[in-house]
Design a protein around this motif. Structure first.
Motif, PDB file in Angstrom:
ATOM      1  N   UNK A  88      14.460  72.665  43.786  1.00 15.09           N
ATOM      2  CA  UNK A  88      13.159  72.604  44.457  1.00 15.09           C
ATOM      3  C   UNK A  88      12.171  71.916  43.512  1.00 15.09           C
ATOM      4  N   UNK A  89      11.087  71.438  44.086  1.00 13.75           N
ATOM      5  CA  UNK A  89      10.059  70.803  43.247  1.00 13.75           C
ATOM      6  C   UNK A  89       9.322  71.878  42.466  1.00 13.75           C
ATOM      7  N   UNK A  90       9.050  71.598  41.207  1.00  9.01           N
ATOM      8  CA  UNK A  90       8.373  72.566  40.352  1.00  9.01           C
ATOM      9  C   UNK A  90       6.921  72.760  40.763  1.00  9.01           C
ATOM     10  N   UNK A  91       6.358  73.932  40.439  1.00  6.47           N
ATOM     11  CA  UNK A  91       4.981  74.213  40.842  1.00  6.47           C
ATOM     12  C   UNK A  91       3.944  73.507  39.961  1.00  6.47           C
ATOM     13  N   UNK A  92       3.043  72.807  40.628  1.00  2.00           N
ATOM     14  CA  UNK A  92       2.011  72.052  39.893  1.00  2.00           C
ATOM     15  C   UNK A  92       0.817  71.875  40.833  1.00  2.00           C
ATOM     16  N   UNK A  93      -0.382  72.051  40.306  1.00  2.48           N
ATOM     17  CA  UNK A  93      -1.580  71.797  41.115  1.00  2.48           C
ATOM     18  C   UNK A  93      -2.026  70.366  40.854  1.00  2.48           C
ATOM     19  N   UNK A  94      -2.184  69.589  41.938  1.00  2.00           N
ATOM     20  CA  UNK A  94      -2.772  68.250  41.828  1.00  2.00           C
ATOM     21  C   UNK A  94      -3.847  68.182  42.896  1.00  2.00           C
ATOM     22  N   UNK A  95      -5.102  68.059  42.480  1.00  5.53           N
ATOM     23  CA  UNK A  95      -6.165  67.985  43.486  1.00  5.53           C
ATOM     24  C   UNK A  95      -7.312  67.114  42.984  1.00  5.53           C
ATOM     25  N   UNK A  96      -8.212  66.787  43.926  1.00  2.92           N
ATOM     26  CA  UNK A  96      -9.328  65.899  43.585  1.00  2.92           C
ATOM     27  C   UNK A  96     -10.610  66.694  43.395  1.00  2.92           C
ATOM     28  N   UNK A  97     -11.412  66.268  42.453  1.00  2.00           N
ATOM     29  CA  UNK A  97     -12.776  66.767  42.358  1.00  2.00           C
ATOM     30  C   UNK A  97     -13.628  66.019  43.385  1.00  2.00           C
ATOM     31  N   UNK A  98     -14.846  66.524  43.615  1.00  2.00           N
ATOM     32  CA  UNK A  98     -15.731  65.923  44.624  1.00  2.00           C
ATOM     33  C   UNK A  98     -16.006  64.449  44.339  1.00  2.00           C
ATOM     34  N   UNK A  99     -16.023  64.067  43.062  1.00  2.00           N
ATOM     35  CA  UNK A  99     -16.334  62.667  42.732  1.00  2.00           C
ATOM     36  C   UNK A  99     -15.105  61.770  42.708  1.00  2.00           C
ATOM     37  N   UNK A 100     -13.930  62.328  43.046  1.00  2.00           N
ATOM     38  CA  UNK A 100     -12.711  61.511  43.093  1.00  2.00           C
ATOM     39  C   UNK A 100     -11.838  61.645  41.856  1.00  2.00           C
ATOM     40  N   UNK A 101     -12.337  62.284  40.811  1.00  2.00           N
ATOM     41  CA  UNK A 101     -11.477  62.501  39.641  1.00  2.00           C
ATOM     42  C   UNK A 101     -10.316  63.417  40.038  1.00  2.00           C
ATOM     43  N   UNK A 102      -9.201  63.285  39.308  1.00  2.00           N
ATOM     44  CA  UNK A 102      -7.992  64.048  39.667  1.00  2.00           C
ATOM     45  C   UNK A 102      -7.792  65.177  38.652  1.00  2.00           C
ATOM     46  N   UNK A 103      -7.404  66.338  39.174  1.00  2.00           N
ATOM     47  CA  UNK A 103      -7.147  67.510  38.323  1.00  2.00           C
ATOM     48  C   UNK A 103      -5.662  67.872  38.438  1.00  2.00           C
ATOM     49  N   UNK A 104      -5.009  68.109  37.315  1.00  2.00           N
ATOM     50  CA  UNK A 104      -3.584  68.498  37.320  1.00  2.00           C
ATOM     51  C   UNK A 104      -3.384  69.731  36.447  1.00  2.00           C
ATOM     52  N   UNK A 105      -2.618  70.690  36.958  1.00  2.00           N
ATOM     53  CA  UNK A 105      -2.184  71.808  36.107  1.00  2.00           C
ATOM     54  C   UNK A 105      -0.737  72.169  36.439  1.00  2.00           C
ATOM     55  N   UNK A 106       0.113  72.202  35.415  1.00  2.00           N
ATOM     56  CA  UNK A 106       1.508  72.624  35.617  1.00  2.00           C
ATOM     57  C   UNK A 106       1.506  74.148  35.619  1.00  2.00           C
ATOM     58  N   UNK A 107       2.127  74.743  36.633  1.00  2.00           N
ATOM     59  CA  UNK A 107       1.968  76.188  36.819  1.00  2.00           C
ATOM     60  C   UNK A 107       2.918  77.040  35.967  1.00  2.00           C
ATOM     61  N   UNK A 108       4.103  76.504  35.626  1.00  2.00           N
ATOM     62  CA  UNK A 108       5.053  77.295  34.829  1.00  2.00           C
ATOM     63  C   UNK A 108       5.193  76.685  33.439  1.00  2.00           C
ATOM     64  N   UNK A 109       5.693  77.453  32.522  1.00  2.00           N
ATOM     65  CA  UNK A 109       5.958  76.901  31.186  1.00  2.00           C
ATOM     66  C   UNK A 109       7.058  75.831  31.277  1.00  2.00           C
ATOM     67  N   UNK A 110       6.843  74.722  30.588  1.00  2.00           N
ATOM     68  CA  UNK A 110       7.858  73.658  30.548  1.00  2.00           C
ATOM     69  C   UNK A 110       8.179  73.319  29.091  1.00  2.00           C
ATOM     70  N   UNK A 111       7.815  74.193  28.201  1.00  2.00           N
ATOM     71  CA  UNK A 111       8.045  73.969  26.772  1.00  2.00           C
ATOM     72  C   UNK A 111       9.535  73.687  26.525  1.00  2.00           C
ATOM     73  N   UNK A 112       9.816  72.557  25.908  1.00  2.00           N
ATOM     74  CA  UNK A 112      11.206  72.212  25.575  1.00  2.00           C
ATOM     75  C   UNK A 112      12.036  71.712  26.746  1.00  2.00           C
TER      76      UNK A 112
END
Ligand code: R5P
Length: 336
Positions: free
Chosen positions: A42-66
């Protein structure tokens, strides 16, 4: 009690190659989903969304260390936004201590700006390579690059795969008489790729002499080769405005061609493309899903085939350190 954290650690010690960690940006979610299914994951959990001015925000939801990370993001329309999104996603994984980051780019935008054709131009395909590398990408998996030389724009690893076999297999199902079939390159730049295509189909080759006097406008000048009374399959990497393909199809008809089929890997389909394909004397247009299309509203003469299985195989081989070229009989093809 074995906690999830301890379990993950044990699993890595037993199987140091880890599981495939697949993520996707927003440029082709359907393809990404199909690739995940092809890999049985399955695709890994990650938040990808836009701010009001069009900038992009990304956060990886699980640890991917290593972890070894694969990010699927073709650079199709809106190309600048999708490119920036990919760069930000790569940065997020780099800062999350991923062990390696592979950008899976089924369609490499800006590929056609691969050289200076006159003074004071940019070589944007190289700039994109530099941006990906600077962001923290360790490897690129690309499909049907506009020119093979783009691989050399990178100082990181590039695996280059081809959708030709998918398109050839479809044409074979049409049971066209190969003695009466010609593979046609819509311009001289595409001759090498169309020659491979004609070899795979076991048919002859013709070439269109195409000129571009104005930006984004193509003129089909003349046909080199015999197409009279023959079925033709044109093969191109990209259909953008469809000016090249529509012009070439009209010229082939004038030269007495019978049925005309078109195969192309990347359906960019800008502006008038779909109407031009409808109006042109073309029986069927076969493209792949490296770029998403509104399939519900596609004219019946346009067929979209999936490259998800092929991408899945390539990702799996990269992950397991297996050969990619043997997947395509590449060594054999290059001995021309
Ligand atoms: C050009 O060299 C490419 O291979 C394609 O033939 C081209 O990008 C198609 O553009 P259009 O559909 O706008 O004629």
């Amino acid at each position: 009690m074995i906690t999830d954290e301890v379990y993950e650690k044990l699993k890595r010690e037993i199987n140091p190659t880890h599981d495939i960690k697949l993520f996707a940006g927003r440029s082709n979610p359907k393809l990404a989903q199909e690739v995940a299914e092809a890999l049985g994951t399955t695709l890994g959990p990650m938040i990808v969304k836009d701010f009001a001015d069009g900038e992009i925000y990304v956060q990886v939801k699980d640890s991917v260390r290593g972890d070894d990370i694969f990010i699927i993001q073709p650079l199709c329309k809106p190309v600048n936004q999708n490119l920036m999104e990919l760069l930000i996603i790569i940065d997020a994984f780099k800062r999350a201590s991923a062990k390696s980051i592979t950008a899976v780019i089924p369609y490499y935008g800006y590929a056609r700006q691969d050289r200076k054709t006159s003074g004071r131009e940019a070589i944007t395909a190289k700039l994109v390579a530099d941006l990906l590398t600077t962001a923290g990408c360790n490897r690129v998996l690309a499909m049907d690059l506009h020119t093979g030389q783009i691989q050399g724009f990178f100082n990181i690893l590039v695996d280059h795969i081809f959708a030709t076999s998918i398109l050839v297999n479809y044409i074979r199902t049409l049971n066209l008489d190969t003695d009466n079939l010609v593979a046609v390159s819509p311009d001289t730049g595409g001759v090498q790729r169309t020659r491979h295509f004609s070899k795979d189909l076991g048919c002859s080759l013709a070439i269109i002499d195409k000129r571009r006097d104005k930006h984004n406008e193509a003129i089909a000048n003349c046909v080199i080769g015999d197409v009279k009374g023959k079925n033709c399959v044109m093969f191109d990497d990209i259909i953008d405005t469809a000016g090249s393909i529509a012009g070439a199809a009209n010229l082939l008809k004038q030269e007495g061609a019978k049925d005309i089929y078109v195969c192309a890997v990347h359906p960019v389909f800008s502006g008038p493309a779909i109407q031009r394909l409808i109006d042109a004397p073309i029986k069927e247009v076969i493209v792949t899903n490296t770029i998403p299309l509104d399939t519900e509203n596609l004219p019946s003469k346009i067929k979209q085939l999936s490259v998800a299985g092929l991408l899945g195989q390539a990702i799996s081989r990269i992950h397991d350190d297996e050969s990619i070229s043997s997947l395509f009989g590449f060594e054999k093809k290059m001995t021309v």
